[in-house]
Design a protein around this motif. Structure first.
Motif, mmCIF file in Angstrom:
data_model
loop_
_atom_site.group_PDB
_atom_site.id
_atom_site.type_symbol
_atom_site.label_atom_id
_atom_site.label_comp_id
_atom_site.label_asym_id
_atom_site.label_seq_id
_atom_site.Cartn_x
_atom_site.Cartn_y
_atom_site.Cartn_z
ATOM 1 N N ASP A 510 0.822 -1.215 0.000
ATOM 2 C CA ASP A 510 0.000 0.000 0.000
ATOM 3 C C ASP A 510 0.856 1.265 0.000
ATOM 4 O O ASP A 510 0.472 2.273 -0.589
ATOM 5 C CB ASP A 510 -0.924 0.009 1.227
ATOM 6 C CG ASP A 510 -1.997 -1.080 1.130
ATOM 7 O OD1 ASP A 510 -2.244 -1.545 -0.010
ATOM 8 O OD2 ASP A 510 -2.543 -1.459 2.185
ATOM 9 N N ALA A 511 2.017 1.199 0.652
ATOM 10 C CA ALA A 511 2.821 2.407 0.799
ATOM 11 C C ALA A 511 4.168 2.336 0.075
ATOM 12 O O ALA A 511 4.964 3.273 0.181
ATOM 13 C CB ALA A 511 3.058 2.684 2.287
ATOM 14 N N SER A 512 4.441 1.260 -0.642
ATOM 15 C CA SER A 512 5.780 1.095 -1.234
ATOM 16 C C SER A 512 5.691 0.800 -2.722
ATOM 17 O O SER A 512 4.922 -0.069 -3.151
ATOM 18 C CB SER A 512 6.536 -0.043 -0.538
ATOM 19 O OG SER A 512 6.738 0.240 0.827
ATOM 20 N N HIS A 513 6.515 1.530 -3.475
ATOM 21 C CA HIS A 513 6.645 1.302 -4.907
ATOM 22 C C HIS A 513 8.107 0.942 -5.218
ATOM 23 O O HIS A 513 9.033 1.573 -4.697
ATOM 24 C CB HIS A 513 6.231 2.540 -5.702
ATOM 25 C CG HIS A 513 4.756 2.811 -5.652
ATOM 26 N ND1 HIS A 513 4.136 3.340 -4.545
ATOM 27 C CD2 HIS A 513 3.779 2.608 -6.582
ATOM 28 C CE1 HIS A 513 2.833 3.473 -4.777
ATOM 29 N NE2 HIS A 513 2.595 3.034 -6.016
ATOM 30 N N LEU A 514 8.280 -0.058 -6.062
ATOM 31 C CA LEU A 514 9.614 -0.570 -6.379
ATOM 32 C C LEU A 514 10.412 0.461 -7.181
ATOM 33 O O LEU A 514 9.887 1.116 -8.084
ATOM 34 C CB LEU A 514 9.487 -1.863 -7.183
ATOM 35 C CG LEU A 514 10.759 -2.663 -7.447
ATOM 36 C CD1 LEU A 514 11.346 -3.181 -6.140
ATOM 37 C CD2 LEU A 514 10.456 -3.828 -8.398
ATOM 38 N N ARG A 515 11.686 0.586 -6.873
ATOM 39 C CA ARG A 515 12.607 1.434 -7.637
ATOM 40 C C ARG A 515 13.587 0.507 -8.352
ATOM 41 O O ARG A 515 14.185 -0.377 -7.723
ATOM 42 C CB ARG A 515 13.353 2.402 -6.720
ATOM 43 C CG ARG A 515 12.432 3.398 -6.019
ATOM 44 C CD ARG A 515 11.866 4.410 -6.994
ATOM 45 N NE ARG A 515 10.979 5.373 -6.351
ATOM 46 C CZ ARG A 515 9.646 5.316 -6.387
ATOM 47 N NH1 ARG A 515 9.061 4.301 -7.037
ATOM 48 N NH2 ARG A 515 8.909 6.223 -5.793
ATOM 49 N N VAL A 516 13.753 0.722 -9.650
ATOM 50 C CA VAL A 516 14.570 -0.182 -10.468
ATOM 51 C C VAL A 516 15.609 0.621 -11.236
ATOM 52 O O VAL A 516 15.295 1.669 -11.814
ATOM 53 C CB VAL A 516 13.699 -0.973 -11.472
ATOM 54 C CG1 VAL A 516 14.553 -1.995 -12.220
ATOM 55 C CG2 VAL A 516 12.540 -1.658 -10.762
#
Length: 523
Positions: A510-516
């Motif tokens: 809900d609060a985290s988006h992956l960084r690539v």
């Protein structure tokens, strides 16, 4: 001069085959712009069969000339002096010496710039025989010109103060070549394997990895240490040998990393070697990747017992690095996949190298786009890393655009959503001045660096997310001390590029988006 060196030198047709060891040794010394491949053109064949008057070009259609030069070739015996013709006027003694180094020790050099000729004296006749024999079956090149190699009529070089080997540059080149072949050289103030690099007018951040990319163009970089002295960013860079360091100094001194700024001033260090304790953003030993990342530190072995010298008073004209053109923020990207590419995809991919402000896919030519970066140096980094990579199955081309900015479509103008403004995007990686993300910019690779992973998400969930998106995961590894980051290895670089586009900003919780981003490591 004509009394000392004849205007024609006979070509010796060496019969002994060049050994694989010599060929391998030669390839190890092939610096950019010095040596070409193993092709043998009609000019080379004509030359190997006979003598051509020095300072002239071969005319393959002139049978009379060939007959004339063939007549006397059998009267010439091998000599340890090698005659080189068609030398570029701007070629230096160091470049010329590079041609002879793989075959043995070079003891003297004479350059006749007005006649586009040069002479190399080898320590042993066998070295000269190997050199002439090798260049009978392949071509040597200096600065894009084919150089013709044959034996000289002279048994040794005897030069006086009027000849080029009396110049400091020639002496330094000979000294460097002898050092590489195991001779003793006094490196105090002279050529050395360690270079001291000072970056002047540093408008944009310069990192250890940026320096590695630039100096690796010349040859293998062993170690780099960066530091700040007198409010100036500096670095020590170590090469395997003196000649490679000399080539780097010759090619890069006075050039700009970015247009109009970040000028490289290079001098020889008086340090004999660098002993790096940590591999991090301040220092790195490329021969020992297992070093800890610890606090940045350096323990330098002073083989000469001297302190760091002061900055040299150099007055070299600043030049762009090879391939660097244009000073704008806009890139022209062509050969895109019309069916697959979108502004968002280009924003994500080019956003690895800078903050993308706007993207416009051309309405009437949908395989071409304009991409506006935040700063010129970001545009240069994107061009450097993404030109000729494959995106959605097509090899794209990236080059500077003549446009100074990307215009949004006027009201009522057809666009079909092909132009987008990203100036307020929260996904920009380099918003903060001096962002550490500048230190983690790498070329596209099959291994991706993942970050911002919440503690509730494990390996299997991440691998499943990639698999659901259509990617075959080859390997996965969390960072040992920080499970917020991981490495994931895919089948190919092409697949990793698409995976970065699709999986960057993927919602893990809900609060985290992956960084690539791309990684320089492998699993």
């Amino acid at each position: 001069m004509n009394q000392v060196f004849s205007s024609t030198e006979a070509n010796y047709d060496a019969k002994a085959a060049v050994t694989p060891e010599i060929a391998a040794n030669f390839s190890n010394f092939s610096f950019p712009g010095y040596i070409s491949g193993m092709k043998r053109g009609s000019e080379d064949i004509a030359l190997s069969n006979g003598l051509v008057p020095a300072g002239t070009l071969v005319d393959n259609n002139n049978d009379a000339k060939k007959a004339k030069v063939d007549k006397g070739q059998n009267n010439i015996t091998p000599s340890r002096v090698v005659h080189l013709r068609n030398i570029p006027t701007e070629a230096s003694e160091a470049e010329i010496i590079h041609l002879g180094m793989p075959f043995g020790r070079v003891t003297n050099v004479l350059v006749l710039k007005g006649k586009n000729q040069a002479f190399l004296e080898m320590a042993e006749e066998s070295a000269a025989v190997a050199m002439v024999s090798y260049f009978t079956t392949c071509s040597a090149q200096l600065r894009g010109r084919t150089v013709y190699v044959q034996f000289s009529n002279h048994r040794e070089l005897k030069t006086d103060q009027t000849h080029s080997n009396s110049n400091a540059s020639a002496q330094a080149a000979i000294q460097a070549a002898q050092a590489l072949n195991g001779q003793t050289v006094d490196t105090q103030g002279g050529p050395n394997t360690v270079l001291r690099v000072i970056v002047e007018n540093m408008v944009y951040p310069v990192t250890l990895d940026v320096l590695y990319q630039i100096f690796s163009r010349v040859g293998q970089v062993l170690k780099i240490v960066t530091f700040t002295k007198n409010n100036t960013f500096q670095a020590l860079i170590q090469y395997p040998d003196v000649v490679m360091a000399q080539a780097a100094k010759m090619n890069l001194d006075g050039q700009n990393i970015y247009n109009g700024c970040c000028t490289l001033r290079i001098e020889y260090s008086k340090l004999g070697t660098l002993n790096v304790k940590f591999n991090n953003d301040k220092s790195r030993d490329y021969t020992n990747p297992s070093l800890p990342s610890g606090e940045p530190g350096l323990d330098v072995s002073f083989s000469l017992g001297l302190q760091l010298p002061g900055a040299a008073a150099l007055n070299t004209a600043a030049l762009r690095l090879p391939g660097q053109t244009g000073a704008g923020c806009v890139l022209l990207v062509s050969n895109l996949s019309e069916e697959t590419v979108t502004p968002d995809a280009l924003f994500t991919l080019f956003g690895v190298y800078g903050d993308v402000q706007r993207v416009k896919i051309l309405f009437n030519k949908k395989d071409t786009a304009l991409i506006q970066m935040s700063e010129p140096q970001q545009a240069y980094l994107a061009q450097t890393h993404l030109d000729k990579v494959k995106l959605f199955g097509k090899q794209i081309r990236v080059m500077p655009s003549k446009h100074q900015g990307v215009q949004m479509p006027k009201e009522g103008q057809p666009d079909a959503g092909l132009t987008k403004d990203y100036s307020a995007s929260p996904l920009h990686r380099f918003k903060k001045p001096g962002s550490k993300n500048y230190q983690n910019i790498y070329a596209p690779s099959a291994t991706l660096h993942l970050s911002n992973i919440p503690p509730t998400v494990g390996e299997e969930e991440i691998k499943a997310a990639f698999a659901e998106a259509g990617f075959d995961v080859k390997a996965f590894k969390f960072f040992p001390k920080d499970h917020k980051m991981a490495l994931i290895q895919l089948d190919s670089v092409d697949e990793a590029i698409v995976a970065l586009i699709k999986m960057h900003n993927f919602q893990l919780s809900d609060a985290s988006h992956l960084r690539v981003s791309f990684s320089k490591s492998t699993i």
